[in-house]
Motif scaffolding. Sequence first.
Motif, PDB file in Angstrom:
ATOM      1  N   PHE A  29      53.884 -16.341  16.322  1.00 41.84           N
ATOM      2  CA  PHE A  29      52.843 -16.071  15.116  1.00 41.84           C
ATOM      3  C   PHE A  29      52.607 -14.624  15.306  1.00 41.84           C
ATOM      4  CE2 PHE A  29      49.382 -16.486  12.301  1.00 41.84           C
ATOM      5  CZ  PHE A  29      48.383 -15.938  12.898  1.00 41.84           C
ATOM      6  N   SER A  30      52.279 -14.041  16.313  1.00 38.21           N
ATOM      7  CA  SER A  30      51.609 -12.907  16.891  1.00 38.21           C
ATOM      8  C   SER A  30      52.647 -11.786  16.313  1.00 38.21           C
ATOM      9  CB  SER A  30      51.278 -12.778  18.129  1.00 38.21           C
ATOM     10  OG  SER A  30      52.491 -12.731  19.141  1.00 38.21           O
ATOM     11  N   THR A  31      53.814 -11.937  15.916  1.00 36.25           N
ATOM     12  CA  THR A  31      54.717 -11.101  15.736  1.00 36.25           C
ATOM     13  C   THR A  31      54.924 -10.688  14.253  1.00 36.25           C
ATOM     14  OG1 THR A  31      56.636 -12.281  15.533  1.00 36.25           O
ATOM     15  CG2 THR A  31      55.928 -11.367  17.845  1.00 36.25           C
ATOM     16  N   TYR A  32      54.228 -11.446  13.583  1.00 33.36           N
ATOM     17  CA  TYR A  32      54.259 -11.715  11.936  1.00 33.36           C
ATOM     18  C   TYR A  32      53.100 -10.791  11.281  1.00 33.36           C
ATOM     19  CZ  TYR A  32      57.799 -15.203  11.703  1.00 33.36           C
ATOM     20  OH  TYR A  32      58.961 -16.096  11.811  1.00 33.36           O
ATOM     21  N   VAL A  33      53.561 -10.130  10.349  1.00 31.11           N
ATOM     22  CA  VAL A  33      52.408  -9.746   9.453  1.00 31.11           C
ATOM     23  C   VAL A  33      51.997 -10.907   8.304  1.00 31.11           C
ATOM     24  CG1 VAL A  33      52.065  -8.154   7.510  1.00 31.11           C
ATOM     25  CG2 VAL A  33      53.745  -7.454   8.968  1.00 31.11           C
ATOM     26  N   MET A  34      50.694 -11.052   8.438  1.00 31.00           N
ATOM     27  CA  MET A  34      50.359 -12.084   7.644  1.00 31.00           C
ATOM     28  C   MET A  34      49.367 -11.429   6.422  1.00 31.00           C
ATOM     29  SD  MET A  34      50.997 -14.764   9.193  1.00 31.00           S
ATOM     30  CE  MET A  34      50.078 -16.067   8.426  1.00 31.00           C
ATOM     31  N   GLY A  35      49.571 -12.050   5.567  1.00 34.40           N
ATOM     32  CA  GLY A  35      49.160 -11.689   4.432  1.00 34.40           C
ATOM     33  C   GLY A  35      48.015 -12.617   3.476  1.00 34.40           C
ATOM     34  N   TRP A  36      47.470 -12.186   2.580  1.00 30.16           N
ATOM     35  CA  TRP A  36      46.539 -13.157   1.842  1.00 30.16           C
ATOM     36  C   TRP A  36      46.914 -12.596   0.407  1.00 30.16           C
ATOM     37  CZ3 TRP A  36      44.184 -17.782   2.604  1.00 30.16           C
ATOM     38  CH2 TRP A  36      43.953 -17.868   3.952  1.00 30.16           C
ATOM     39  N   PHE A  37      47.245 -13.463  -0.588  1.00 29.54           N
ATOM     40  CA  PHE A  37      47.221 -13.375  -1.798  1.00 29.54           C
ATOM     41  C   PHE A  37      46.690 -14.382  -2.874  1.00 29.54           C
ATOM     42  CE2 PHE A  37      51.135 -10.360  -1.913  1.00 29.54           C
ATOM     43  CZ  PHE A  37      51.705 -10.553  -0.759  1.00 29.54           C
ATOM     44  N   ARG A  38      46.596 -13.792  -3.741  1.00 29.45           N
ATOM     45  CA  ARG A  38      45.867 -14.734  -5.083  1.00 29.45           C
ATOM     46  C   ARG A  38      46.548 -14.782  -6.117  1.00 29.45           C
ATOM     47  NH1 ARG A  38      40.059 -11.414  -5.513  1.00 29.45           N
ATOM     48  NH2 ARG A  38      40.740  -9.704  -6.500  1.00 29.45           N
ATOM     49  N   TYR A  50      46.277  -7.557   4.192  1.00 28.20           N
ATOM     50  CA  TYR A  50      47.431  -8.016   5.152  1.00 28.20           C
ATOM     51  C   TYR A  50      46.873  -7.524   6.577  1.00 28.20           C
ATOM     52  CZ  TYR A  50      49.952  -3.549   5.041  1.00 28.20           C
ATOM     53  OH  TYR A  50      50.448  -2.226   5.228  1.00 28.20           O
ATOM     54  N   ILE A  51      47.387  -8.134   7.440  1.00 33.74           N
ATOM     55  CA  ILE A  51      46.916  -7.814   8.903  1.00 33.74           C
ATOM     56  C   ILE A  51      48.430  -7.974   9.783  1.00 33.74           C
ATOM     57  CG2 ILE A  51      46.274  -9.891   9.466  1.00 33.74           C
ATOM     58  CD1 ILE A  51      44.301  -8.699  11.405  1.00 33.74           C
ATOM     59  N   ASP A  52      48.843  -6.641  10.487  1.00 31.86           N
ATOM     60  CA  ASP A  52      50.064  -6.555  11.174  1.00 31.86           C
ATOM     61  C   ASP A  52      49.680  -7.037  12.609  1.00 31.86           C
ATOM     62  OD1 ASP A  52      50.644  -2.980  11.532  1.00 31.86           O
ATOM     63  OD2 ASP A  52      49.062  -4.418  12.703  1.00 31.86           O
ATOM     64  N   CYS A  95      48.048 -17.829   1.777  1.00 31.27           N
ATOM     65  CA  CYS A  95      48.538 -17.234   3.034  1.00 31.27           C
ATOM     66  C   CYS A  95      50.092 -16.873   3.167  1.00 31.27           C
ATOM     67  CB  CYS A  95      47.773 -17.435   4.296  1.00 31.27           C
ATOM     68  SG  CYS A  95      48.407 -18.942   5.184  1.00 31.27           S
ATOM     69  N   ALA A  96      50.274 -15.769   3.477  1.00 25.33           N
ATOM     70  CA  ALA A  96      51.915 -15.722   3.679  1.00 25.33           C
ATOM     71  C   ALA A  96      52.189 -15.097   5.192  1.00 25.33           C
ATOM     72  CB  ALA A  96      52.255 -15.071   2.704  1.00 25.33           C
ATOM     73  N   ALA A  97      53.498 -15.218   5.482  1.00 29.24           N
ATOM     74  CA  ALA A  97      54.099 -14.522   6.839  1.00 29.24           C
ATOM     75  C   ALA A  97      55.383 -13.996   6.309  1.00 29.24           C
ATOM     76  CB  ALA A  97      53.829 -15.659   7.891  1.00 29.24           C
ATOM     77  N   TYR A 108      57.530 -11.525   1.601  1.00 27.61           N
ATOM     78  CA  TYR A 108      56.620 -12.526   2.517  1.00 27.61           C
ATOM     79  C   TYR A 108      57.764 -13.590   2.616  1.00 27.61           C
ATOM     80  CZ  TYR A 108      52.920  -9.592   3.163  1.00 27.61           C
ATOM     81  OH  TYR A 108      52.017  -8.552   3.538  1.00 27.61           O
ATOM     82  N   THR A 109      58.171 -14.375   3.836  1.00 21.89           N
ATOM     83  CA  THR A 109      59.205 -15.354   4.045  1.00 21.89           C
ATOM     84  C   THR A 109      58.458 -16.847   3.851  1.00 21.89           C
ATOM     85  OG1 THR A 109      60.390 -13.926   5.268  1.00 21.89           O
ATOM     86  CG2 THR A 109      60.843 -16.332   5.093  1.00 21.89           C
TER      87      THR A 109
END
Length: 121
Positions: A29-38, A50-52, A95-97, A108-109
Amino acid sequence: QVQLAESGGGLVQAGGSLRLSCAASGRFFSTYVMGWFRQTPGKEREFVAYIDWRFSTYYVDSVKGRFTISRDNAKNTVYLQMNSLNPEDTAVYYCAAGRVWSRDYSAYTYWGQGTQVTVSS
């Protein structure tokens, strides 16, 4: 494989706050860029933040100064603190990774099922 589950949505009055959470299962998990979309009906999914892996963050202009994205790698969770909400923030939040920094949802995958946020005027 990463599975994501959002929570924390709901109904709030304009000017109020909500905190969304996104719990992730799977490895690295810690290696993913995490994003929020709406997304609202009839519109494309919109990037929010997003946060990397270095905890660097990026926001769409419309939420800067109101929303804060953060992550807790020990809990495999990413958060979106939303303050000073207005009716234009009403949407389903996802949320997305992914593996790259991007404002494009196609980068995002993995995706969660979404949580509804409704802001009343």
